[in-house]
Design a protein around this motif. Structure first.
Motif, short mmCIF file in Angstrom:
data_model
loop_
_atom_site.label_atom_id
_atom_site.label_comp_id
_atom_site.label_asym_id
_atom_site.label_seq_id
_atom_site.Cartn_x
_atom_site.Cartn_y
_atom_site.Cartn_z
N SER A 337 0.83 -1.22 0.00
CA SER A 337 0.00 0.00 0.00
C SER A 337 0.86 1.26 0.00
O SER A 337 0.55 2.24 -0.71
CB SER A 337 -0.96 0.00 1.19
N THR A 338 1.92 1.27 0.77
CA THR A 338 2.77 2.48 0.81
C THR A 338 3.51 2.67 -0.51
O THR A 338 3.70 3.81 -0.95
CB THR A 338 3.76 2.41 1.97
N ALA A 339 3.91 1.58 -1.16
CA ALA A 339 4.58 1.69 -2.45
C ALA A 339 3.63 2.24 -3.51
O ALA A 339 4.00 3.11 -4.31
CB ALA A 339 5.13 0.33 -2.88
N LEU A 340 2.40 1.75 -3.51
CA LEU A 340 1.41 2.27 -4.46
C LEU A 340 1.10 3.74 -4.22
O LEU A 340 1.11 4.56 -5.14
CB LEU A 340 0.12 1.44 -4.34
N ALA A 341 0.84 4.08 -2.97
CA ALA A 341 0.52 5.47 -2.65
C ALA A 341 1.67 6.39 -2.96
O ALA A 341 1.48 7.50 -3.49
CB ALA A 341 0.11 5.58 -1.18
N GLY A 342 2.89 5.95 -2.65
CA GLY A 342 4.06 6.77 -2.91
C GLY A 342 4.31 7.01 -4.39
O GLY A 342 4.71 8.10 -4.80
N CYS A 343 4.04 6.01 -5.20
CA CYS A 343 4.26 6.13 -6.64
C CYS A 343 3.23 7.03 -7.30
O CYS A 343 3.48 7.62 -8.34
CB CYS A 343 4.26 4.76 -7.28
#
Length: 344
Positions: A337-343
């Motif tokens: 989730s953090t990787a998706l949101a960050g991207c």
């Protein structure tokens, strides 16, 4: 030795044989499932991991220590041959007497069919029906959830993928269902019960601990679902492409669909036609992010990104940079989730 000391010694021996019976040896295929088993076995024992952290499970050669762990296993937990077809004969050869649990085939498991082709429409026709009653399912992760009983049966009625999108299919054979089912926290909660049941059958002396650990693990995952939902809510308007089609269980659980995948579900090299389709989708839809994976060739992502304004990031479906153990699974889901949101 005095009679009193002899009596104490014999009593201690007998008590030890009863209260501290040998814990079953357990072998597990991949790190996320190993994490769930470790959570259930917390304070009782430690399972062995078969596919080392960071390696692709689609193709793998066992190291001697991993083969030995299978040989000594009393119980084996694995996703199934759709993920690791090479492991089928290996288990039969090395662990013929072990109690083997194929998690994809357990009651209550959500199974999604493979998506054919490089491009996905929102929810890919799974928005209604195949995921069952979403509200009911999220209320209870127990494997008794009947909302999905028909899902497995329906999945077997349409095994004919014919020649749909040959460029997307790449000519590879696969099973009827997408095996990346651990990326659904709903499945993880169901499997905690399954794992506790199997361990308790083999080790009834510790059944109470196994089921208590499973209940605690389910409660932790329910909290995790809330955290992930809050992380993704601000970026739900974003569009993304994944490296290989491994994430639809996560997409379905959190209502956050991908727009396409560079490679098919077994991460085989995509054809030039498939890459061209993905590049077209990026241009047409204004894709925000194209996500790579640590296990696979980053040059493919660079090729897809060439000439676009899309950002890039990394999704790791296996937790390759995480320490194996009970904490790996929730951190893996959190990291997605953090990787998706960050991207975005």
């Amino acid at each position: 030795m005095s009679r009193k000391l002899l009596t104490l010694s014999l009593t201690a021996t007998l008590m030890g044989g009863t209260a501290f019976a040998e814990v079953p040896r357990v072998a597990v295929d991949i790190a996320p499932v190993h994490s769930l088993v470790a959570r259930v076995m917390d304070s009782v024992g430690t399972p062995d991991l078969i596919v080392k952290v960071g390696a692709s499970p689609h193709e793998y050669s066992l190291r001697p220590s991993e083969a030995k762990a299978l040989q000594e296993a009393d119980l084996v937990f694995w996703i199934g041959p759709d993920l690791t077809p090479w492991l089928t004969d290996t288990i039969e050869t090395l662990a013929p007497d072990a109690a083997v649990t194929e998690l994809l085939e357990t009651d209550g498991t959500i199974e999604l069919e493979f998506r054919e082709g490089a491009l996905f429409e929102a929810h890919d026709d799974h928005e209604e029906g195949e995921h069952g009653d979403d509200d009911d399912h999220k209320e209870d992760g127990d494997h008794a959830d009947e909302a999905h009983d028909d899902h497995e049966e329906e999945g077997h009625e349409d095994d004919d993928h014919d020649d749909e999108d040959e460029a997307g299919h790449e000519g590879h054979d696969h099973g009827a269902h997408d095996p990346h089912a651990w990326l659904s926290p709903q499945n993880a909660m169901s499997w905690l019960n399954v794992i506790a049941g199997q361990l308790s059958a083999a080790d009834p002396d510790n059944a109470g601990a196994y089921f208590a650990n499973a209940a605690a693990g389910r409660a932790e995952i329910k909290v995790l679902i809330g955290e992930v939902t809050a992380t993704l809510d601000p970026v739900r308007d974003g569009r993304f492409i994944v490296f290989h089609d491994a994430y639809q269980y996560f997409e379905m659980d959190f209502n956050f669909p991908a727009s396409g995948a560079i490679s098919i579900g077994d991460a085989s090299d995509p054809s030039p036609a498939r890459i061209a389709q993905i590049q077209g989708r990026i241009a047409e839809q204004g894709i925000d992010c194209v996500l790579a994976e640590p296990q696979f060739n980053p040059s493919l992502v660079a090729t897809v990104l060439d000439g676009t304004d899309a950002k890039t990031g990394i999704l790791d479906p296996l937790g390759s940079d995480l320490k194996p153990g009970a904490a790996l699974y929730p951190q893996l889901i959190r990291n997605l989730s953090t990787a998706l949101a960050g991207c975005m």
